[in-house]
Design an enzyme around this catalytic site. Structure first.
Site, mmCIF file in Angstrom:
data_model
loop_
_atom_site.group_PDB
_atom_site.id
_atom_site.type_symbol
_atom_site.label_atom_id
_atom_site.label_comp_id
_atom_site.label_asym_id
_atom_site.label_seq_id
_atom_site.Cartn_x
_atom_site.Cartn_y
_atom_site.Cartn_z
ATOM 1 N N HIS A 148 34.103 -3.115 16.847
ATOM 2 C CA HIS A 148 34.213 -1.658 16.696
ATOM 3 C C HIS A 148 34.918 -1.303 15.391
ATOM 4 O O HIS A 148 35.813 -2.006 14.929
ATOM 5 C CB HIS A 148 34.901 -1.012 17.898
ATOM 6 C CG HIS A 148 36.280 -1.528 18.214
ATOM 7 N ND1 HIS A 148 37.420 -0.998 17.651
ATOM 8 C CD2 HIS A 148 36.698 -2.500 19.055
ATOM 9 C CE1 HIS A 148 38.483 -1.628 18.134
ATOM 10 N NE2 HIS A 148 38.072 -2.546 18.991
ATOM 11 N N ASP B 153 36.551 1.625 14.857
ATOM 12 C CA ASP B 153 37.717 2.489 15.045
ATOM 13 C C ASP B 153 38.980 1.685 15.327
ATOM 14 O O ASP B 153 38.918 0.521 15.738
ATOM 15 C CB ASP B 153 37.471 3.476 16.185
ATOM 16 C CG ASP B 153 37.122 2.779 17.493
ATOM 17 O OD1 ASP B 153 36.100 2.047 17.514
ATOM 18 O OD2 ASP B 153 37.864 2.929 18.485
ATOM 19 N N ASP C 206 42.547 -5.849 15.495
ATOM 20 C CA ASP C 206 41.768 -5.143 16.524
ATOM 21 C C ASP C 206 41.015 -3.988 15.899
ATOM 22 O O ASP C 206 41.531 -2.876 15.848
ATOM 23 C CB ASP C 206 42.706 -4.660 17.623
ATOM 24 C CG ASP C 206 41.979 -4.029 18.797
ATOM 25 O OD1 ASP C 206 40.736 -4.171 18.875
ATOM 26 O OD2 ASP C 206 42.634 -3.383 19.628
ATOM 27 N N GLU D 222 35.623 2.708 20.499
ATOM 28 C CA GLU D 222 35.960 1.773 21.578
ATOM 29 C C GLU D 222 37.328 2.065 22.161
ATOM 30 O O GLU D 222 37.548 1.948 23.370
ATOM 31 C CB GLU D 222 35.909 0.336 21.047
ATOM 32 C CG GLU D 222 36.051 -0.738 22.123
ATOM 33 C CD GLU D 222 37.490 -1.117 22.437
ATOM 34 O OE1 GLU D 222 37.727 -1.796 23.463
ATOM 35 O OE2 GLU D 222 38.392 -0.732 21.654
ATOM 36 N N GLU D 223 38.263 2.476 21.291
ATOM 37 C CA GLU D 223 39.640 2.686 21.738
ATOM 38 C C GLU D 223 39.772 3.890 22.674
ATOM 39 O O GLU D 223 40.820 4.061 23.302
ATOM 40 C CB GLU D 223 40.567 2.855 20.532
ATOM 41 C CG GLU D 223 40.631 1.646 19.593
ATOM 42 C CD GLU D 223 41.241 0.410 20.235
ATOM 43 O OE1 GLU D 223 41.664 0.489 21.406
ATOM 44 O OE2 GLU D 223 41.294 -0.639 19.568
ATOM 45 N N ASP E 193 31.520 -10.168 22.156
ATOM 46 C CA ASP E 193 32.363 -9.080 21.678
ATOM 47 C C ASP E 193 33.788 -9.606 21.536
ATOM 48 O O ASP E 193 34.065 -10.789 21.762
ATOM 49 C CB ASP E 193 32.293 -7.905 22.653
ATOM 50 C CG ASP E 193 32.829 -6.592 22.072
ATOM 51 O OD1 ASP E 193 33.114 -6.544 20.863
ATOM 52 O OD2 ASP E 193 32.968 -5.625 22.834
ATOM 53 N N HIS F 79 47.699 -2.694 18.273
ATOM 54 C CA HIS F 79 48.073 -1.382 18.814
ATOM 55 C C HIS F 79 49.537 -1.039 18.545
ATOM 56 O O HIS F 79 49.987 0.040 18.935
ATOM 57 C CB HIS F 79 47.819 -1.272 20.329
ATOM 58 C CG HIS F 79 46.384 -1.253 20.705
ATOM 59 N ND1 HIS F 79 45.922 -0.649 21.865
ATOM 60 C CD2 HIS F 79 45.286 -1.752 20.100
ATOM 61 C CE1 HIS F 79 44.615 -0.800 21.950
ATOM 62 N NE2 HIS F 79 44.212 -1.464 20.890
#
Length: 583
Positions: free
Chosen positions: A174, A176, A209, A243-244, A272, A553
Site C-alpha cells: 500500500h 499510504d 510499513d 490500507e491504514e 502481501d 506506526h
C-alpha cells in the site's frame, strides 16, 4: 509497577497444572528424556526432518518438516544478480536512494479522510506526486508493464506472461502511511519525511510499513527485466491508497477489478505485507508467513440519560454507569483457544518439534494439545503467560479505545459513548464477540432500569431512566485459512530458506536452519479484499526485524537496510521459481 502477588498466583496455577499434567504423562516424559539423552530425534543437519513425539504424527509427512531449499535454475548457471542485490555497495546505495525518495512523499491518511468521489482533490494532492515519483524513478516498469489507475490513484501493474493457461500471481503493498503527531516530532531521531539513510538503517514514516515492500517489489521486477526475463506467468502488482483505514477506496476497487477481469479462484497466489519475517525463539530461527488473520469489530455503546443541573445529580450519571459497564466487560476477558484452526497452533508445534531449549513438560503438552484436554490447558497457560503478544495470538482482544461524554462541569451528561475494538480469534466470529458485550450491557441495563437497542432491535424497552444503544462498525470475520503443507507452501518456504541461508547469510544457519511455519496476523491487511481470487494468500515480507521492532506506526519508524535488500532478492528468486511451474 509489577503486580508480584498476581504474578506469583499465575505462576502457582501454571506450576500446579504442569505437575498434574506431568503425573498423567509420565510415560511420555520418560520417553522424551530418553530422546534427550540418546540424541534420537535430534535435528542433525539442516535438511533432515525431525519426527516429534505425537500421537497425531502417523502419516507419511512429519509434523513440522524442514522444507528443502528451492532455487531458480538461474542460481546454478549465473547467480551474479541476486548476489549483487544482497552485497553490492553501488546497488545498495542506489536502492536506498529510491526508497528514501518514496518516504519523502507524504501519503498519510486519516480515519475521517473522505471517499474519493467526495473529494478527488484531496486524493490527487496526496497520491499524484507519489505516482509521478514512481514514473520517473522506475521508467522501465512503466514501459514493460501495463499500468492502470483505479478509483483515482490505486495502481495495478500487469506484466503479461506468455502462457495464458497459467494463473497470474498478485503481489500487493500500500502507498499510504499512518500520520505522525506534531507533538512527537521532537522525539524523532530524524524528521519523519526526510527518508534519511545512515548507511545501516533507513528512517522515516513508511520505511517499514510499507513503502519498503512496494519499492522492493518494483526493484525486483526491474532487475528481472534488465536480465532478459520474459514471464510465462502473468505478474500483477496491486498498490492500494488507504490500507491504514480499511482499504475501501483502494484495495477493494483493485479486488473488484481483478475479480471482474480474471474471475474467482483465478490467481496462483497473493502475497502481501505481514507475518513474522525472521525471529529467533526458544533457540530456533522461525520465518512465519501469515496464513490466517484475526477478524475485527468495533462495538459502539451509547448511553442516553436525562440531563439536568449537576447540583441535583442521580447516584450514577451516564458516565458513571458506562464506567461500570466498561469495568464489567474488562473483568471478563475472552477465553483463549489453542486449536489446529489457528496457525499459531502449528507454529508452536514447530517450536516444540525443533526447539533445543523448551522444557520437556511444555514440549509434551504442546505436541499432545490436540488430543489431550489437560495438555491443551497447559499449552494455553504457557502461551498466555509468555507475553501479551503471544496471549493474543490465541485470544480475542477487547480494548476500550475511545470514550466521550458530557459538555460542561455543571451539566449532567445526556449522552456518553464508548468504542471497544476487538480483534477476533479465528475460532470465533463477529456475532459471538458482539454477543459477549451485549450480555454485559443487558446486565448493567437491568441493574439501572435502562432500555437497550441493538442495531434496529429493541432488546429492553426504553425507560424514564434512559437507554443504551449498541451497534457494530468496521466488522470483518476472521480470514479463511491458507492451506499449508501443499506444493504452494513448499515453494514459498523453500525460497525463503534459500534466500536467507544461501544468499543473504551463507554461514549463519549452519547449525540452526530456518523453520518456515504458518503464522497469524493479529492486525488486518488489504488481503481481505482479495479473498475471492485465491485460497493461497500469504502475508509475508522478508527481512531481519519484526514490524513491531521497526517502530511502524510510531516514533522513529525505520528498517535495517539489509531487510530491504532481502525483499528484492526474495521476489527476484521467487518469481523465477513459480514461472517454471505448472499450476
Amino acid at each position: 509497577m509489577v503486580d508480584i502477588e498476581k504474578q506469583q498466583s499465575a505462576s502457582a496455577t501454571t506450576t500446579s497444572k504442569l505437575l498434574h499434567f506431568i503425573i498423567r504423562s509420565i510415560p511420555a516424559i520418560i520417553l522424551l528424556g530418553f530422546i534427550a539423552i540418546t540424541g534420537s530425534g535430534v535435528l542433525l543437519n539442516k535438511d533432515q526432518d525431525y519426527f516429534p513425539l505425537s500421537s497425531k504424527n502417523c502419516g507419511s509427512r512429519p509434523l513440522c518438516p524442514i522444507i528443502p531449499y528451492v532455487r531458480p535454475d538461474s542460481y546454478h548457471s549465473d547467480n551474479s544478480t541476486v548476489l549483487k542485490i544482497i552485497s553490492d555497495e553501488s546497488f545498495r546505495n542506489s536502492s536506498a536512494k529510491k526508497l528514501s525518495g518514496a518516504v519523502r512523499i507524504k501519503t498519510d491518511v486519516y480515519d475521517d479522510s473522505p471517499l474519493v468521489k467526495e473529494d478527488p482533490k484531496y486524493w490527487d494532492d496526496k497520491f499524484k506526486p507519489f505516482y509521478e515519483y514512481l514514473e520517473s524513478t522506475f521508467p522501465n516498469l512503466f514501459e514493460f508493464a501495463e499500468v492502470e489507475r483505479i478509483n483515482g490513484w490505486a495502481l495495478v501493474f500487469t506484466w503479461k506472461g506468455s502462457n495464458h493457461s497459467l494463473k497470474p500471481i498478485l503481489l500487493t503493498a500500500h502507498q499510504d502511511v499512518v500520520p505522525t503527531q506534531d507533538a512527537t516530532l521532537k522525539d524523532w531521531t530524524y524528521p519523519p519525511y526526510e527518508g534519511v539513510y545512515d548507511g545501516e538503517h533507513l528512517w522515516g514514516r513508511g520505511s517499514a510499513d510499507c513503502k519498503n515492500l512496494l519499492i522492493g517489489v518494483i526493484e525486483a521486477l526491474e532487475e528481472l527485466h534488465a536480465n532478459g526475463f520474459k514471464p510465462n506467468r502473468t505478474i500483477v502488482l496491486g498498490f492500494g491508497i488507504d490500507e491504514e483505514i480499511g482499504g475501501e477506496r483502494g484495495a477493494s476497487k483493485i479486488g473488484e477489478k481483478l475479480l471482474e477481469k480474471y474471475g474467482k479462484s483465478s490467481f496462483y497466489a497473493v502475497i502481501d505485507e505481514g507475518g513474522q519475517s525472521l525471529i529467533e525463539q526458544e533457540g530456533i530461527f522461525l520465518a512465519l508467513p501469515g496464513t490466517g488473520e484475526k477478524g475485527i469489530v468495533n462495538v459502539v455503546i451509547g448511553l442516553n440519560t436525562p440531563g439536568g443541573h449537576s447540583s441535583v445529580p442521580p447516584d450514577h450519571t451516564s458516565i458513571g454507569i458506562l464506567s461500570k459497564l466498561i469495568s464489567s466487560i474488562e473483568d471478563e476477558p475472552f477465553h483463549a483457544i489453542f486449536s489446529p484452526r489457528n496457525p499459531t497452533f502449528h507454529e508452536y508445534q514447530c517450536i516444540a518439534t525443533h526447539s533445543p531449549s523448551l522444557s520437556p513438560a511444555v514440549r509434551t503438552a504442546i505436541l499432545n494439545a490436540e488430543a489431550n484436554p489437560l495438555a491443551n490447558e497447559v499449552a494455553i497457560e504457557y502461551l498466555t503467560h509468555q507475553s501479551l503478544a503471544t496471549r493474543y495470538l490465541i485470544e480475542t482482544t477487547q480494548a476500550v479505545d475511545l470514550i466521550h461524554g458530557g459538555a460542561k462541569s455543571n451539566a449532567l451528561p445526556e449522552y456518553t459513548e464508548a468504542v471497544i475494538n476487538h480483534r477476533i480469534s479465528v475460532e470465533s466470529s463477529v456475532n459471538e464477540t458482539v454477543s459477549k458485550d451485549l450480555r454485559h450491557v443487558l446486565k448493567i441495563a437491568k441493574r439501572f432500569n435502562l432500555g437497550v437497542l441493538y442495531e434496529d432491535t429493541e432488546l429492553l424497552p426504553k425507560t424514564d431512566a434512559g437507554y443504551f444503544t449498541v451497534h457494530k462498525e468496521g466488522s470483518l470475520e476472521p480470514a479463511p485459512l491458507t492451506p499449508v503443507n501443499d506444493k504452494h507452501w513448499d515453494i514459498l518456504g523453500g525460497v525463503i530458506r534459500h534466500v536467507y541461508e544461501e544468499v543473504a547469510y551463507p554461514s549463519k544457519f549452519d547449525d540452526k536452519p530456518v523453520v518456515v511455519a504458518p503464522g497469524i496476523a493479529t492486525g488486518n491487511t488489504d488481503t481481505h479484499w482479495y479473498w475471492p481470487l485465491t485460497e493461497h494468500i500469504y502475508r509475508y515480507r522478508p527481512g531481519l526485524t519484526p514490524t513491531v521492532e521497526t517502530h511502524a506506526h510510531g516514533v522513529d519508524e525505520h528498517i535495517p537496510f539489509d531487510s530491504h535488500l532481502q525483499i528484492i532478492a526474495f521476489y527476484y528468486q521467487y518469481l523465477q521459481v513459480i514461472d517454471s511451474l505448472e499450476d
